[in-house]
Design a protein around this motif. Structure first.
Motif, PDB file in Angstrom:
ATOM      1  N   ASN A  64       2.569   1.860   5.171  1.00  0.00           N
ATOM      2  CA  ASN A  64       1.613   0.846   5.629  1.00  0.00           C
ATOM      3  C   ASN A  64       2.262  -0.213   6.502  1.00  0.00           C
ATOM      4  OD1 ASN A  64      -0.544   2.030   4.440  1.00  0.00           O
ATOM      5  ND2 ASN A  64      -0.513   0.757   2.596  1.00  0.00           N
ATOM      6  N   ILE A 144      -7.077   2.998   6.784  1.00  0.00           N
ATOM      7  CA  ILE A 144      -5.749   3.402   6.335  1.00  0.00           C
ATOM      8  C   ILE A 144      -5.648   3.542   4.822  1.00  0.00           C
ATOM      9  CG2 ILE A 144      -4.646   2.309   8.317  1.00  0.00           C
ATOM     10  CD1 ILE A 144      -3.807   0.040   6.456  1.00  0.00           C
ATOM     11  N   ARG A 145      -6.695   3.212   4.074  1.00  0.00           N
ATOM     12  CA  ARG A 145      -6.655   3.310   2.614  1.00  0.00           C
ATOM     13  C   ARG A 145      -7.087   4.679   2.128  1.00  0.00           C
ATOM     14  NH1 ARG A 145      -3.323   0.075   1.046  1.00  0.00           N
ATOM     15  NH2 ARG A 145      -4.180   0.122  -1.066  1.00  0.00           N
ATOM     16  N   ALA A 178      -2.495   8.503   4.216  1.00  0.00           N
ATOM     17  CA  ALA A 178      -2.400   7.061   3.973  1.00  0.00           C
ATOM     18  C   ALA A 178      -0.970   6.730   3.563  1.00  0.00           C
ATOM     19  CB  ALA A 178      -3.379   6.653   2.883  1.00  0.00           C
ATOM     20  N   ILE A 199      -3.443   6.710  -3.946  1.00  0.00           N
ATOM     21  CA  ILE A 199      -2.676   7.128  -2.775  1.00  0.00           C
ATOM     22  C   ILE A 199      -1.296   7.612  -3.191  1.00  0.00           C
ATOM     23  CG2 ILE A 199      -1.523   6.311  -0.680  1.00  0.00           C
ATOM     24  CD1 ILE A 199      -3.924   4.459  -0.217  1.00  0.00           C
TER      25      ILE A 199
END
Length: 211
Positions: A64, A144-145, A178, A199
């Motif tokens: 991230n 992006i999650r 992700a 994730i």
């Protein structure tokens, strides 16, 4: 079972078990590596083999805190091709059909003949790259999650000299993962904590499968 043929790099290096991920990192260490460099090193070979009837998958991943500089957006006359596309998002262990107007949920099934598949997922016939791009650029629900997977089913019909028709079918998947997250350092809670846990769990499972 059909196993993909060794690539030219694998023949030359005599590393039949070497992964495309390692080859990519070795061949393109430079930060100025372009989308075209990556496609030539990994993408083109995977696409060529998929057209020949071998399944193929390309993963794109970055944590991230890092930006993906290389991302997803980037025939013989006697052979006829048919390509169908489906696009799903996996968020908190739930599969969403992104090509469905209502973005309904889907279930994963397993069949002796079909193997593992997404039940009742929307499939759209694509005639050219632009139509495939339209599927890929559908807005994801959670950005992006979540993970997203663009799946292409490629069928080739070859008219043989004997008068018979040879049909091959392969699947080509583009997987956008992700990024993982250290929950203690991020100090997340509530829904954000649940997202991060799912994730990390899925990435860990993928790692165990690949190993």
């Amino acid at each position: 079972m059909r196993i993909r043929p060794l690539s030219e790099d694998e023949y030359r290096r005599d590393r039949s078990s070497e992964s495309a991920v390692r080859m990519l990192s070795e061949n393109n260490r430079d930060e100025n590596c372009t989308q075209q460099n990556v496609f030539e090193a990994v993408g083109k070979r995977a696409v060529d083999q998929c057209i020949q009837g071998y399944n193929g998958t390309i993963f794109a991943y970055a944590t991230n805190r890092k930006r993906k500089d290389i991302h997803m957006q980037g025939a013989r006359d006697e052979v006829k091709y048919l390509c169908r596309a489906s696009y799903i998002e996996i968020y908190n262990e739930t599969i969403y059909d992104l090509l469905d107007p209502l973005t309904r949920t889907c279930a994963m099934r397993e069949d002796i003949k079909r193997g593992v598949f997404i039940d009742n997922v929307t499939e759209e016939t694509v005639q050219d790259p632009n139509e495939a791009y339209e599927c890929l650029f559908v807005v994801r629900r959670t950005g992006i999650r979540s993970h997203s997977v663009l799946m292409l089913v490629i069928q080739s019909l070859t008219q043989m000299d004997t008068g018979l028709t040879e049909i091959r079918e392969s699947k080509f998947s583009l997987v956008d993962l992700a990024g993982s997250e250290r929950q203690k350092l991020a100090n997340t809670s509530g829904l954000r904590l649940k997202e991060a846990a799912n994730i990390n769990k899925s990435l860990s499972t993928l790692g165990n499968t690949a190993n």
